[in-house]
Write a protein that holds these residues in place. Structure first.
Motif, PDB file in Angstrom:
ATOM      1  N   ARG A 188       1.080  -1.237   0.010  1.00  0.00           N
ATOM      2  CA  ARG A 188       0.116   0.000  -0.023  1.00  0.00           C
ATOM      3  C   ARG A 188       0.871   1.218   0.210  1.00  0.00           C
ATOM      4  O   ARG A 188       1.610   1.533   0.989  1.00  0.00           O
ATOM      5  CB  ARG A 188      -0.933   0.038   1.298  1.00  0.00           C
ATOM      6  N   ILE A 189       0.942   2.163  -1.143  1.00  0.00           N
ATOM      7  CA  ILE A 189       1.773   3.121  -1.141  1.00  0.00           C
ATOM      8  C   ILE A 189       0.982   4.355  -1.211  1.00  0.00           C
ATOM      9  O   ILE A 189      -0.102   4.449  -2.034  1.00  0.00           O
ATOM     10  CB  ILE A 189       2.825   2.969  -2.402  1.00  0.00           C
ATOM     11  N   ARG A 190       1.632   5.630  -0.777  1.00  0.00           N
ATOM     12  CA  ARG A 190       1.012   6.927  -1.075  1.00  0.00           C
ATOM     13  C   ARG A 190       1.738   7.571  -2.252  1.00  0.00           C
ATOM     14  O   ARG A 190       3.026   7.499  -1.967  1.00  0.00           O
ATOM     15  CB  ARG A 190       1.100   7.541   0.053  1.00  0.00           C
ATOM     16  N   ILE A 191       0.960   8.000  -3.312  1.00  0.00           N
ATOM     17  CA  ILE A 191       1.442   8.839  -4.122  1.00  0.00           C
ATOM     18  C   ILE A 191       1.445  10.170  -3.673  1.00  0.00           C
ATOM     19  O   ILE A 191       0.297  10.847  -3.438  1.00  0.00           O
ATOM     20  CB  ILE A 191       0.986   8.940  -5.595  1.00  0.00           C
ATOM     21  N   GLN A 192       2.473  11.133  -3.679  1.00  0.00           N
ATOM     22  CA  GLN A 192       2.391  12.628  -3.357  1.00  0.00           C
ATOM     23  C   GLN A 192       2.951  13.577  -4.244  1.00  0.00           C
ATOM     24  O   GLN A 192       3.843  13.075  -5.093  1.00  0.00           O
ATOM     25  CB  GLN A 192       3.405  12.591  -2.062  1.00  0.00           C
ATOM     26  N   GLN A 193       2.489  14.857  -3.974  1.00  0.00           N
ATOM     27  CA  GLN A 193       2.760  15.871  -4.982  1.00  0.00           C
ATOM     28  C   GLN A 193       3.473  16.973  -4.110  1.00  0.00           C
ATOM     29  O   GLN A 193       2.941  17.222  -3.173  1.00  0.00           O
ATOM     30  CB  GLN A 193       1.761  16.365  -5.664  1.00  0.00           C
ATOM     31  N   ARG A 194       4.506  17.527  -4.850  1.00  0.00           N
ATOM     32  CA  ARG A 194       5.191  18.667  -4.038  1.00  0.00           C
ATOM     33  C   ARG A 194       4.299  20.040  -4.127  1.00  0.00           C
ATOM     34  O   ARG A 194       3.780  20.269  -5.215  1.00  0.00           O
ATOM     35  CB  ARG A 194       6.652  18.873  -4.520  1.00  0.00           C
ATOM     36  N   SER A 195       4.062  20.511  -2.967  1.00  0.00           N
ATOM     37  CA  SER A 195       3.519  22.021  -3.196  1.00  0.00           C
ATOM     38  C   SER A 195       4.307  23.177  -2.474  1.00  0.00           C
ATOM     39  O   SER A 195       5.142  22.532  -1.469  1.00  0.00           O
ATOM     40  CB  SER A 195       2.154  22.086  -2.650  1.00  0.00           C
ATOM     41  N   VAL A 196       4.356  24.295  -2.813  1.00  0.00           N
ATOM     42  CA  VAL A 196       5.117  25.341  -1.860  1.00  0.00           C
ATOM     43  C   VAL A 196       4.076  26.183  -1.177  1.00  0.00           C
ATOM     44  O   VAL A 196       3.315  26.696  -1.714  1.00  0.00           O
ATOM     45  CB  VAL A 196       5.778  26.106  -2.858  1.00  0.00           C
ATOM     46  N   VAL A 197       4.212  26.409   0.143  1.00  0.00           N
ATOM     47  CA  VAL A 197       3.584  27.327   0.912  1.00  0.00           C
ATOM     48  C   VAL A 197       4.334  28.097   1.702  1.00  0.00           C
ATOM     49  O   VAL A 197       5.658  28.143   1.695  1.00  0.00           O
ATOM     50  CB  VAL A 197       2.715  26.349   2.014  1.00  0.00           C
ATOM     51  N   GLN A 198       3.843  29.351   2.288  1.00  0.00           N
ATOM     52  CA  GLN A 198       4.666  30.268   2.956  1.00  0.00           C
ATOM     53  C   GLN A 198       4.362  30.114   4.438  1.00  0.00           C
ATOM     54  O   GLN A 198       3.375  30.016   4.783  1.00  0.00           O
ATOM     55  CB  GLN A 198       4.014  31.581   2.393  1.00  0.00           C
ATOM     56  N   ASP A 199       5.481  30.198   5.172  1.00  0.00           N
ATOM     57  CA  ASP A 199       5.434  30.200   6.714  1.00  0.00           C
ATOM     58  C   ASP A 199       5.051  31.474   7.025  1.00  0.00           C
ATOM     59  O   ASP A 199       4.735  32.411   6.444  1.00  0.00           O
ATOM     60  CB  ASP A 199       6.538  29.900   7.242  1.00  0.00           C
ATOM     61  N   SER A 200       4.937  31.653   8.477  1.00  0.00           N
ATOM     62  CA  SER A 200       4.505  32.958   9.012  1.00  0.00           C
ATOM     63  C   SER A 200       5.386  34.365   8.841  1.00  0.00           C
ATOM     64  O   SER A 200       4.897  35.204   9.000  1.00  0.00           O
ATOM     65  CB  SER A 200       4.294  32.778  10.630  1.00  0.00           C
ATOM     66  N   PHE A 201       6.632  33.705   8.022  1.00  0.00           N
ATOM     67  CA  PHE A 201       7.564  34.854   7.956  1.00  0.00           C
ATOM     68  C   PHE A 201       7.479  35.269   6.335  1.00  0.00           C
ATOM     69  O   PHE A 201       8.295  36.046   5.765  1.00  0.00           O
ATOM     70  CB  PHE A 201       9.227  34.797   8.429  1.00  0.00           C
ATOM     71  N   GLY A 202       6.692  34.477   5.611  1.00  0.00           N
ATOM     72  CA  GLY A 202       6.538  34.708   4.184  1.00  0.00           C
ATOM     73  C   GLY A 202       7.609  34.038   3.357  1.00  0.00           C
ATOM     74  O   GLY A 202       7.735  34.232   2.063  1.00  0.00           O
ATOM     75  N   GLU A 203       8.359  33.052   4.129  1.00  0.00           N
ATOM     76  CA  GLU A 203       9.413  32.268   3.342  1.00  0.00           C
ATOM     77  C   GLU A 203       8.733  31.020   2.679  1.00  0.00           C
ATOM     78  O   GLU A 203       7.852  30.454   3.342  1.00  0.00           O
ATOM     79  CB  GLU A 203      10.328  31.670   4.115  1.00  0.00           C
ATOM     80  N   ALA A 204       9.026  30.516   1.557  1.00  0.00           N
ATOM     81  CA  ALA A 204       8.640  29.639   0.793  1.00  0.00           C
ATOM     82  C   ALA A 204       9.240  28.431   1.458  1.00  0.00           C
ATOM     83  O   ALA A 204      10.347  28.223   1.441  1.00  0.00           O
ATOM     84  CB  ALA A 204       8.939  29.527  -0.718  1.00  0.00           C
TER      85      ALA A 204
END
Length: 116
Positions: free
Chosen positions: A12-28
């Motif tokens: 049983r495997i999970r397929i994942q996709q990368r996403s970019v989010v910003q932290d509380s300081f605005g850093e990606a």
């Protein structure tokens, strides 16, 4: 592979996709999000050792077979995915739809050089 036998897909495997989010300081920050969980067969193909950043690392290539899903049709999109099985991370490089029959997909992946 022309057909998938009962009992062949045992992982049983999970397929994942990368996403970019910003932290509380605005850093990606890069994060991985689950797209789908599927049954798969994982077969090691080859292994090698190489020097990366002045240390010895090992890389093992794998063939991962899953049932056909439309999300695997775009090879360029699939190359940005990764598979996770029991904490092991497989970077997916390509997907192959054997004979374009839409029965199973073979994912070519590597494990060991990075964490996705």
């Amino acid at each position: 592979m022309t057909a998938i036998r009962a009992g062949q897909l045992t992982r049983r495997i999970r397929i994942q996709q990368r996403s970019v989010v910003q932290d509380s300081f605005g850093e990606a920050l890069a994060q991985w999000a689950d797209l789908i969980t599927v049954w798969a067969e994982i077969q090691p193909l080859s292994g090698r050792e190489l020097e990366v950043a002045q240390r010895i690392s090992s890389e093992v290539t794998h063939q991962i077979v899953v049932r056909y899903q439309p999300m695997f049709a775009d090879t360029r999109a699939v190359a940005a995915y990764r598979a996770v099985y029991k904490g092991r991370i497989f970077d997916i490089h390509a997907s192959l739809n054997e004979d374009e029959r839409n029965i199973c997909i073979t994912l070519l992946a590597s494990e060991g050089l990075n964490e996705g």
